[in-house]
Design a protein around this motif. Structure first.
Motif, PDB file in Angstrom:
ATOM      1  N   LYS A 212       0.830  -1.218   0.000  1.00 38.06           N
ATOM      2  CA  LYS A 212       0.000   0.000   0.000  1.00 38.06           C
ATOM      3  C   LYS A 212       0.865   1.270   0.000  1.00 38.06           C
ATOM      4  O   LYS A 212       0.629   2.186  -0.789  1.00 38.06           O
ATOM      5  CB  LYS A 212      -0.940  -0.006   1.222  1.00 38.06           C
ATOM      6  CG  LYS A 212      -1.921  -1.168   1.269  1.00 38.06           C
ATOM      7  CD  LYS A 212      -2.939  -1.029   2.379  1.00 38.06           C
ATOM      8  CE  LYS A 212      -2.334  -1.006   3.773  1.00 38.06           C
ATOM      9  NZ  LYS A 212      -1.624  -2.265   4.102  1.00 38.06           N
ATOM     10  N   SER A 213       1.843   1.317   0.892  1.00 38.59           N
ATOM     11  CA  SER A 213       2.693   2.510   0.963  1.00 38.59           C
ATOM     12  C   SER A 213       3.498   2.687  -0.320  1.00 38.59           C
ATOM     13  O   SER A 213       3.684   3.810  -0.799  1.00 38.59           O
ATOM     14  CB  SER A 213       3.636   2.425   2.167  1.00 38.59           C
ATOM     15  OG  SER A 213       2.910   2.472   3.380  1.00 38.59           O
TER      16      SER A 213
ATOM     17  N   PHE B  36       1.233   4.211  -2.868  1.00 39.08           N
ATOM     18  CA  PHE B  36       1.039   5.635  -2.606  1.00 39.08           C
ATOM     19  C   PHE B  36       2.270   6.450  -3.015  1.00 39.08           C
ATOM     20  O   PHE B  36       2.151   7.561  -3.541  1.00 39.08           O
ATOM     21  CB  PHE B  36       0.717   5.861  -1.131  1.00 39.08           C
ATOM     22  CG  PHE B  36      -0.690   5.508  -0.749  1.00 39.08           C
ATOM     23  CD1 PHE B  36      -1.590   5.010  -1.671  1.00 39.08           C
ATOM     24  CD2 PHE B  36      -1.139   5.696   0.546  1.00 39.08           C
ATOM     25  CE1 PHE B  36      -2.886   4.703  -1.321  1.00 39.08           C
ATOM     26  CE2 PHE B  36      -2.444   5.391   0.907  1.00 39.08           C
ATOM     27  CZ  PHE B  36      -3.313   4.894  -0.031  1.00 39.08           C
TER      28      PHE B  36
ATOM     29  N   ILE C 209       2.351  10.014   4.114  1.00 38.52           N
ATOM     30  CA  ILE C 209       2.793   8.631   3.970  1.00 38.52           C
ATOM     31  C   ILE C 209       3.799   8.324   5.060  1.00 38.52           C
ATOM     32  O   ILE C 209       4.790   9.031   5.224  1.00 38.52           O
ATOM     33  CB  ILE C 209       3.422   8.375   2.586  1.00 38.52           C
ATOM     34  CG1 ILE C 209       2.425   8.685   1.470  1.00 38.52           C
ATOM     35  CG2 ILE C 209       3.903   6.933   2.467  1.00 38.52           C
ATOM     36  CD1 ILE C 209       3.007   8.564   0.068  1.00 38.52           C
TER      37      ILE C 209
ATOM     38  N   ASP D 205      -1.921   7.765   3.991  1.00 37.42           N
ATOM     39  CA  ASP D 205      -1.537   6.418   4.398  1.00 37.42           C
ATOM     40  C   ASP D 205      -1.686   6.311   5.920  1.00 37.42           C
ATOM     41  O   ASP D 205      -0.899   6.896   6.661  1.00 37.42           O
ATOM     42  CB  ASP D 205      -0.092   6.161   3.968  1.00 37.42           C
ATOM     43  CG  ASP D 205       0.344   4.720   4.170  1.00 37.42           C
ATOM     44  OD1 ASP D 205      -0.524   3.854   4.363  1.00 37.42           O
ATOM     45  OD2 ASP D 205       1.560   4.463   4.127  1.00 37.42           O
TER      46      ASP D 205
ATOM     47  N   SER E  90      -5.671   4.779   3.009  1.00 40.57           N
ATOM     48  CA  SER E  90      -5.559   3.421   3.542  1.00 40.57           C
ATOM     49  C   SER E  90      -5.717   3.481   5.049  1.00 40.57           C
ATOM     50  O   SER E  90      -5.407   4.497   5.677  1.00 40.57           O
ATOM     51  CB  SER E  90      -4.197   2.795   3.195  1.00 40.57           C
ATOM     52  OG  SER E  90      -3.176   3.356   3.997  1.00 40.57           O
TER      53      SER E  90
END
Length: 238
Positions: free
Chosen positions: A40-41, A44, A80, A153, A185
């Motif tokens: 996910k990160s 992003f 993030i 994030d 997220s």
């Protein structure tokens, strides 16, 4: 607002993302879900131009993102991983530096701090802030230059239940009243369920499902958690 097409990202010879495709519609909230380490990160960071894909393309607002061309960053608000601040300075001073770096006017600082509940922190240095206050400041920094897209994030990390609810209401208001698009997220699936218009589930480096929340509710009346667990355990929900 965002189109990700056949993106592959490799670290140390290992494909972290493989043939990643996703679409974030303008004026909506998109929830990206996945287990720890799902990518996910990394996703992003690619969308934010902080990383470059090995293959594939990412478009933001109709134009392909190029890492060497940072002009699009003025149109993005990014949070993030762990936010970093000038700890000896106040919330306001941190935002002033951020906006100066972005080449933006500082007229929205008071409003940004008000929206995240930090209007009364005055000259208090950030080093004296709690984890939750720092997270609020990170959100204020992300929205202070009125971006088109927010990339968030795990934005409610460190917040108490009241703070989580306030940020939930803020994200909804940013879309409705400020014409922002939100890509978010969170491990707190109930929060994504409350606010998302659409969700994508990241499994083994690819989006396994990308569906409207209305469809999730039809398939799994019990909620997003059951839908997510079913997919992660190899279920057949479409």
């Amino acid at each position: 607002m965002v189109q990700v097409r056949e993106v592959v990202k490799v670290f140390d010879g290992k494909e972290v993302l493989r043939h990643l495709n996703m679409s974030v519609e303008r004026g909506t909230i998109y929830g990206l879900l996945g287990a720890n380490g799902a990518g996910k990160s990394t996703t992003f960071k690619l969308i934010s131009g902080l990383l470059q894909p090995n293959t594939g393309a990412i478009q933001f607002d109709g134009e392909e993102i190029q890492v060497q061309d940072r002009k699009f960053l003025k149109e993005m608000g990014i949070l993030i991983e762990t936010p970093v601040f000038y700890e000896h300075l106040s919330a306001r001073e941190n935002l002033e530096i951020h906006l100066a770096y972005m080449g933006c006017k500082s007229t929205a600082i008071d409003n940004s701090l008000q929206m995240v509940g930090l209007a009364d922190t005055g000259k208090k240095p950030v080093s004296k802030f709690s984890l939750g206050m720092k997270q609020r400041l990170a959100i204020a920094r992300a929205i202070s230059h009125s971006p088109k897209l927010l990339v968030l994030d795990e934005p409610v990390n460190g917040l108490d239940p009241m703070g989580i609810r306030q940020m939930r209401e803020l994200f909804l208001a940013l879309v409705k009243d400020y014409d922002m698009t939100v890509l978010i997220s969170s491990h707190i699936l109930s929060e994504i369920e409350y606010i998302a218009d659409r969700v994508g589930v990241l499994v083994n480096g690819s989006i396994a499902r990308e569906v409207p929340m209305s469809e999730v509710r039809e398939i799994c009346p019990e909620g997003l958690e059951d839908y997510f667990v079913n997919i992660m355990s190899g279920g057949t929900e479409k």
